[in-house]
Design an enzyme around this catalytic site. Structure first.
Site, mmCIF file in Angstrom:
data_model
loop_
_atom_site.group_PDB
_atom_site.id
_atom_site.type_symbol
_atom_site.label_atom_id
_atom_site.label_comp_id
_atom_site.label_asym_id
_atom_site.label_seq_id
_atom_site.Cartn_x
_atom_site.Cartn_y
_atom_site.Cartn_z
ATOM 1 N N CYS A 137 0.832 -1.207 0.000
ATOM 2 C CA CYS A 137 0.000 0.000 0.000
ATOM 3 C C CYS A 137 0.861 1.249 0.000
ATOM 4 O O CYS A 137 1.395 1.658 1.039
ATOM 5 C CB CYS A 137 -0.925 -0.007 1.217
ATOM 6 S SG CYS A 137 -2.038 1.418 1.291
ATOM 7 N N CYS A 140 -0.453 4.110 2.116
ATOM 8 C CA CYS A 140 -0.258 3.874 3.549
ATOM 9 C C CYS A 140 1.181 4.148 3.960
ATOM 10 O O CYS A 140 1.438 4.772 4.993
ATOM 11 C CB CYS A 140 -0.596 2.428 3.907
ATOM 12 S SG CYS A 140 -2.234 1.865 3.410
ATOM 13 N N ASP A 141 2.138 3.666 3.165
ATOM 14 C CA ASP A 141 3.534 3.631 3.601
ATOM 15 C C ASP A 141 4.502 4.460 2.774
ATOM 16 O O ASP A 141 5.684 4.566 3.128
ATOM 17 C CB ASP A 141 4.017 2.171 3.598
ATOM 18 C CG ASP A 141 3.184 1.291 4.513
ATOM 19 O OD1 ASP A 141 2.731 1.789 5.553
ATOM 20 O OD2 ASP A 141 2.977 0.104 4.177
#
Length: 321
Positions: A137, A140-141
């Site tokens: 992701c 997300c990261d």
């Protein structure tokens, strides 16, 4: 074996399930959450979480989910460590579900929050380096790889979107694809090929993910007719997600990828009193905060559904007198 009666059965946990439980419990619906194979969902295998509102500092995914679970229990939710293996949605509410333990659940409403799992390559080092340079992701990261070298593996819309997103943080993004052309929509391909920050590696597969001396990802071993290496700080596997909807095949409408269909802008499925929230129905955003929001919506809509039923029952009873 036991029979449990509830106004709301929540199948699956994670941000969607726990948020639905919090709102339902506060509405005195006495919800039951059957947590499934992975209590807490995908965040329990995520280390640093920096984009969930309300936390100034980075928090750990497992801790965040424990806090959500504890909050849901505090306001009156019953947590069951079990797996739903059968549902009967025919005949209208109340609905029936059976768990792996043999326990039976009779529920006036159901919220499906079984989530989706990222698809992985299965290459050596992939799982071992999860959270240490390997992710599924970018939104997300990606922030953790500011100014670093990153790679995206895949050739569809998701892979191209992830690569484009990563250019917000990195000037050195490599897209690795096992074929010589992408499957992504042409408008996305056009943006990718125009980006000076993205390069492509065609006809290559990732043979392994290799760690450096610090235990984090150091390089990828790529393979086509020859073997080569690519040094990167982060690698994002973007070959799609698989929603956990096998239980509902033939019972609820879903799209060609298996995501549950809901009325646009709502968590309502085609069956009254049955709702879907989070990644099980969302293949676009797939964020903890959006899943939590959908869980809230599902609980509120379920409460309204039950109130409307009670009103109808009162009108019917008065008419019969």
């Amino acid at each position: 074996m036991a029979t449990h009666r509830t106004k709301m059965l929540i199948i699956g946990s994670g941000p969607a399930g726990y948020s639905a439980a919090i709102y339902a419990a506060r509405a005195m619906l006495e919800p039951i959450v059957v947590q499934g194979l992975q209590p807490g969902g995908q965040l329990t295998i995520t280390t640093d979480v920096e984009n969930y509102p309300g936390y100034r500092d980075v928090v750990q995914g497992p801790w965040l989910m424990e806090e959500m679970k504890a909050q849901a229990e505090h306001v009156g939710t019953r947590m069951m460590y079990d797996i739903i293996t059968e549902v009967d949605l025919d005949g209208g509410s109340p609905y029936r579900a059976v768990a792996d333990s043999g326990d039976e659940y009779i529920a006036d409403t159901i919220v499906i929050a079984t989530g989706a799992q990222a698809k992985w390559l299965g290459a050596p080092g992939e799982q071992e380096l999860g959270g240490k340079g390997v992710s599924a992701c970018a939104t997300c990261d990606g922030f953790f790889y500011r100014g670093k070298k990153v790679a995206v593996i895949g050739g569809g819309n998701t892979a191209v979107e992830e690569a484009l997103y990563l250019t917000n943080h990195s000037d050195d993004v490599t897209l690795i694809h096992r074929r010589d052309e992408l499957r992504a929509e042409m408008i996305l391909q056009d943006r990718l090929f125009k980006s000076p920050k993205i390069s492509t590696q065609w006809n290559k597969t990732v043979k392994s993910f290799e760690a450096g001396e610090n235990g984090a990802l150091h390089h990828l071993v790529l393979e086509d007719t020859e073997t080569s290496t690519l040094e990167v700080d982060g690698a994002f596997v973007a070959i799609g997600h698989a929603p956990a909807t096998e239980l509902f095949k033939g019972k609820l409408a879903m799209d060609e990828s298996g995501y549950l269909d809901v009325e646009p802008g709502t968590p309502k499925t085609a069956i009254p009193g049955v709702f879907a929230a989070g990644d099980v129905t969302d293949h676009v955003y797939r964020q903890a905060v959006t899943a939590a929001g959908m869980g809230c919506m599902a609980a509120l809509d379920a409460e309204r559904y039950l109130a409307a039923r009670e009103d109808e029952a009162e009108v019917t009873a008065e008419a019969a007198e």
